[in-house]
Design an enzyme around this catalytic site. Structure first.
Site, PDB file in Angstrom:
ATOM      1  N   LYS A 205      21.749  36.442  55.292  1.00 47.93           N
ATOM      2  CA  LYS A 205      23.012  37.182  55.308  1.00 47.93           C
ATOM      3  C   LYS A 205      24.157  36.301  54.810  1.00 47.93           C
ATOM      4  O   LYS A 205      24.170  35.082  55.043  1.00 47.93           O
ATOM      5  CB  LYS A 205      23.295  37.671  56.733  1.00 47.93           C
ATOM      6  CG  LYS A 205      24.480  38.615  56.858  1.00 47.93           C
ATOM      7  CD  LYS A 205      24.643  39.060  58.306  1.00 47.93           C
ATOM      8  CE  LYS A 205      25.830  39.986  58.517  1.00 47.93           C
ATOM      9  NZ  LYS A 205      26.001  40.363  59.931  1.00 47.93           N
ATOM     10  N   SER A 281      26.427  45.106  60.669  1.00 47.67           N
ATOM     11  CA  SER A 281      26.934  44.595  59.409  1.00 47.67           C
ATOM     12  C   SER A 281      25.877  43.921  58.540  1.00 47.67           C
ATOM     13  O   SER A 281      26.119  43.593  57.386  1.00 47.67           O
ATOM     14  CB  SER A 281      28.063  43.602  59.688  1.00 47.67           C
ATOM     15  OG  SER A 281      27.600  42.475  60.435  1.00 47.67           O
ATOM     16  N   GLY A 304      25.631  44.346  67.645  1.00 47.87           N
ATOM     17  CA  GLY A 304      24.513  45.159  67.169  1.00 47.87           C
ATOM     18  C   GLY A 304      24.197  44.987  65.706  1.00 47.87           C
ATOM     19  O   GLY A 304      23.407  45.747  65.142  1.00 47.87           O
ATOM     20  N   SER A 305      24.762  43.977  65.050  1.00 41.63           N
ATOM     21  CA  SER A 305      24.694  43.880  63.597  1.00 41.63           C
ATOM     22  C   SER A 305      23.321  43.537  63.034  1.00 41.63           C
ATOM     23  O   SER A 305      23.112  43.651  61.831  1.00 41.63           O
ATOM     24  CB  SER A 305      25.715  42.859  63.089  1.00 41.63           C
ATOM     25  OG  SER A 305      27.018  43.342  63.266  1.00 41.63           O
TER      26      SER A 305
END
Length: 608
Positions: A205, A281, A304-305
């Site tokens: 990420k 995200s 919660g990404s």
């Protein structure tokens, strides 16, 4: 007069009197020109502050944070009491080298059957290739990392020209991929691969450092103010295991959103339904795994990404206990709710990647005193006995608070199968103050985000942020020091409640999200979108694990009537990753009915 409220001390709250509060979020849904005008008004002197204040008042934030006496002392980061040791586990040690931990993790898995896994029968149901499939193919000379690399690069070229555009990676260099693949191929030719992860393709990420790629956090400028000089701790551990790091995956800007919308680089598309969001995200990491291009990806999870996009894209997302993984080298490395975690297509791959990246920082080892990490031993009948002894906590009213009953019904079916096939025990629970939980979480993550971003915001970079980031920052900057302290007092209350609940259950089970993948409004692609109702639906069940630091995992369990993936979330006691991984493996086995092949899928192992 009469505004002041006084909360009863947490240890005096009668759980039998608790009533579930359905969430009603008061905020406009805006895209396009309307969003642009709203941001302009919101950032105007006086009127902007009045709008923010009104929105906070409508959502009962002021009442909770400023008009309420909270008797508990603040808890500024999760504090965990000692836990009962897990049984039926393979113990690991943080002092071991990553490849040593991965070797132990490999021994904890059931026997591998290559004939069953690498079936050439075209009528076989769809399945994702596992990390062990790649390892077997390399060792058996069926293919090489270099051959797979060329297939990956060709697939990325296809994605680049796809209609609609599907931007999976923000930073990507084919020559770096070829170089890593060539080194891995040589190791296999010489008969000395580093680990089972050698030659496996993974994405990182864009808010986690992966040298020499820049870390932009999904922005257009962050790499200019924060240059990357080395790998993040977790990325370095993967590299030492021989992983091929393909580049930096797309994300919602700075992680401040749940859909994955990103006007800067384009919005990643859900491989199951390209007209829909991936969730965020960690949008790019989930999409690249779901599309078959990578076996795994690393994401960050502060609200919660990791779990939201995993659920919406039909893959597995693991959030470990706060402090279990070293956050150094990530943009969000100083908060109290974030972790770095793996997204994979199956549970066993999550176990292997988790074994590689785990290990607390020195500061967290001193502050949190983590118990030794361990993994579930899935090789024996003992594992089934341990699974059968688990008590599953379910708060029915919360569980059923979903946008579509398809979600709760499917999750309920799986829980019934766990009871029938494994002997698990369902326990009805009640969790007080879930509305307060959501408030405490947004104030915590918002204040910590604003603290890190304010210098750049005030240094003229404000206009470079996306419009929805600017809305979020306007809200976050309105939180006072007393708001933040009040949120930490709530954190202590909520920790007390959950520790009481965990005396009666081993895990808490919920749907991962309150809705399946939402449609991407066309107007949102160029300027962004703010939709707090969607955010509320997506975050309803996930923030507990972030605010309180618990481990949690999202496992795909099937599809709604539109064919969109549904995830089941398992929340565990602190440091009990082995328990949630064991139960996740059992759920995965129960849900082994044919998976739907995503609309956007590439078989880079077989080149089909």
């Amino acid at each position: 007069m009469g505004k002041k409220k006084v909360m009863v001390p947490a240890d005096e709250v009668d759980f039998t009197t608790v009533k579930y509060q359905y969430e009603e979020i008061e905020a406009p849904h805006l895209t396009g020109t309307g969003l642009k005008l709203f941001v302009k008004v919101l950032e105007a002197p006086l009127i902007g502050s009045l709008i923010i204040s009104k929105l906070k008042q409508k959502n009962k934030m002021i009442e909770m944070l400023r008009n309420t006496v909270i008797p508990e002392a603040p808890m500024f980061k999760p504090e965990f009491p000692p836990q009962v040791p897990e049984t039926g586990v393979v113990p690991l040690h943080e002092g071991q080298r990553p490849e040593e931990r991965v070797a132990l993790a490999l021994k904890s898995l059931p026997d591998y059957e290559p004939a069953k896994s690498l079936s050439a029968d075209p009528s076989s149901p769809f399945r994702y290739w596992k990390i062990r499939d790649y390892a077997y193919a390399y060792r058996s000379k069926i293919t090489t990392p270099s051959v797979v690399a060329e297939r990956f690069i060709a697939a990325m070229d296809e994605f680049k020209h796809m209609k609609p555009p599907t931007p999976l990676l923000i930073s990507y260099d084919p020559e770096l991929v070829r170089k890593q693949a060539a080194a891995s191929t040589r190791r296999f030719e010489e008969g000395c691969p580093i680990s089972i992860l050698d030659g496996v393709f993974m994405a990182i990420k864009d808010d986690i450092d992966c040298f020499p790629h820049p870390s932009k956090g999904g922005t257009t400028f962050f790499h200019e103010v924060r240059p990357v000089e080395e790998d993040a701790a977790s990325v370095g551990r993967l590299r030492s295991c021989g992983v091929i790091l393909v580049g930096k995956a797309n994300m919602h800007e700075l992680g401040l959103g749940t859909t994955g919308n990103n006007p800067n680089y384009g919005t990643a598309r859900n491989p199951h339904a390209p007209e829909r969001y991936t969730g965020g995200s960690s949008s790019g990491p989930a999409a690249i795994v779901a599309s078959g291009l990578c076996s795994a990806a690393l994401g960050t999870d502060g609200g919660g990404s990791v779990r939201i996009p995993s659920s919406l894209c039909g893959v597995v997302g693991l959030k470990s206990t706060y402090g279990r993984t070293d956050m150094s080298g990530s943009i969000c490395d100083s908060g109290t709710v974030e972790i770095i975690g793996p997204i994979t297509s199956n549970v066993e791959d999550a176990i292997l990647v988790y074994a590689a990246i785990l290990g607390s920082s020195t500061a967290e080892r001193i502050a949190l005193k983590p118990s030794l990490p361990s993994l579930p031993d899935l090789t024996s009948n003992e594992s089934s006995r341990v699974s059968g002894s688990l008590r599953l906590g379910k708060y029915t009213e919360w569980f059923n608070d979903v946008f579509s009953p398809d979600i709760s019904d499917k999750c309920e079916d799986v829980l019934n199968l766990l009871v029938e096939n494994h002997g698990c025990k369902m326990v009805e629970i009640v969790i007080p103050e879930l509305h307060e939980m959501r408030t405490a979480h947004i104030v915590s993550i918002g204040s910590e985000s604003a603290c890190g971003l304010n210098p750049d915001y005030e240094d003229g970079k404000k206009v470079k942020f996306t419009l929805d980031t600017r809305i979020n920052l306007a809200l976050f900057q309105s939180f006072s020091a007393s708001d933040y302290v009040a949120a930490q007092c709530l954190r202590r209350r909520l920790m007390f409640y959950h520790m009481k609940i965990f005396e009666e259950v081993d895990v808490i089970v919920t749907p991962t999200t309150g809705m399946t993948a939402p449609v991407i409004p066309p107007a949102a692609l160029s300027l962004g979108e703010t939709d707090m109702q969607v955010t509320g639906n997506l975050m309803r069940f996930v923030v507990t694990a972030n605010l309180l630091g618990f481990p949690a995992i999202s496992v795909p369990i099937g599809y709604d009537k539109q064919g969109l993936p549904i995830g089941l979330q398992i929340i565990g006691r602190p440091w009990c990753e082995a328990t949630i991984l064991r139960l996740a493996a059992a759920v995965e086995e129960l849900c082994c009915s044919p998976k739907k092949k995503p609309q956007q899928y590439y078989d880079i192992l077989k080149g089909e």
